[in-house]
Enzyme design. Structure first.
Site, PDB file in Angstrom:
ATOM      1  N   TYR A   1       2.954  47.650  18.601  1.00 46.63           N
ATOM      2  CA  TYR A   1       4.389  47.344  18.645  1.00 46.63           C
ATOM      3  C   TYR A   1       5.116  47.645  17.335  1.00 46.63           C
ATOM      4  CZ  TYR A   1       3.150  44.629  22.809  1.00 46.63           C
ATOM      5  OH  TYR A   1       2.677  44.235  24.039  1.00 46.63           O
TER       6      TYR A   1
ATOM      7  N   ASN B   1       9.287  36.401  23.335  1.00 46.26           N
ATOM      8  CA  ASN B   1       9.858  35.400  24.232  1.00 46.26           C
ATOM      9  C   ASN B   1       9.643  33.963  23.779  1.00 46.26           C
ATOM     10  OD1 ASN B   1      10.411  37.678  25.684  1.00 46.26           O
ATOM     11  ND2 ASN B   1       9.367  37.041  27.542  1.00 46.26           N
TER      12      ASN B   1
ATOM     13  N   ASP C   1      16.894  43.053  16.715  1.00 45.29           N
ATOM     14  CA  ASP C   1      17.388  44.293  17.305  1.00 45.29           C
ATOM     15  C   ASP C   1      18.508  44.046  18.304  1.00 45.29           C
ATOM     16  OD1 ASP C   1      15.851  44.453  20.313  1.00 45.29           O
ATOM     17  OD2 ASP C   1      14.973  43.157  18.798  1.00 45.29           O
TER      18      ASP C   1
END
Length: 213
Positions: free
Chosen positions: A36, A88, A113
């Protein structure tokens, strides 16, 4: 041999270092794991890593379900945080640190972001809704407040309306986009400094819509 003025400067610098626990949290949002690292959703992590380098500190201690480091910025002790809970559940780490140090939402600065802004465009806000961002949604839920300042970094809109949003934010940034985003770091640093001084309007004026240097 050091002059008397150098000695006074050193003593004054030591006095300027605040005692006690961190008074602010500076949080970058992202997902842990090498796969990621350079995705759009990890711009918060990337920005915080770049800021830490400028501040001369390392974010290398595991605490509060996050990787953390400390810096003294604008006369405040600041805990830099990269939650390791996946996006999350970012609020879990933020809440634990804020609760431990008794830090109010107004002293929690979040960098993340934004798919509604062009790549490398910035936007500062003092509070507000999550705007559909799951990391911010988690923080709002865990803190029970949306009154924390945030610096949003543009990662570009979806290529077309039917493009899956999750696929888009987890897609890798192109080399040119990464280079452009790297140029925003000095402005982000200025925004953080102004927010730490309590100068929200000045931070907004400096960062909002600013083009990379």
């Amino acid at each position: 041999m050091a002059s008397i003025f150098d000695l006074f400067k050193k003593i004054e610098g030591e006095r300027a270092t605040p005692a006690g626990p961190p008074a602010y949290l500076l949080v970058g949002l992202g997902n842990p794991g090498d796969k990621y690292t350079y995705t759009r959703h990890n711009v918060g992590f990337l920005a915080l890593d770049s800021l830490a380098e400028l501040y001369g500190v390392r974010i290398d201690r595991a605490r509060f379900k996050a990787m953390v480091g400390e810096a003294t910025l604008e006369g405040h002790r600041v805990l830099l945080m990269k939650p390791q809970t996946f996006m999350n559940l970012s609020g879990t780490a933020v809440r634990e640190a804020a609760s431990f140090y008794n830090i109010p939402p107004e002293h929690i600065i979040v960098i993340y972001d934004d798919v509604n802004l062009d790549v490398a465009r910035l936007r500062v806000r003092g509070k507000g809704s999550d705007g559909g961002h799951n990391g911010i949604k988690s923080i709002v839920a865990e803190l029970g407040s949306d009154a924390f300042p945030r610096i949003r970094i543009g990662v570009g809109k979806k290529p077309h309306p039917d493009y899956d949003l999750a696929d888009w934010v987890l897609s890798e940034l192109h080399r040119e986009e990464r280079e452009l985003l790297a140029k925003t770091v000095p402005t982000v640093r200025e925004g953080v400094s102004l927010l730490l001084k309590g100068e929200l309007s000045a931070a907004m004026s400096r960062c909002n819509g600013a083009l990379p240097c």
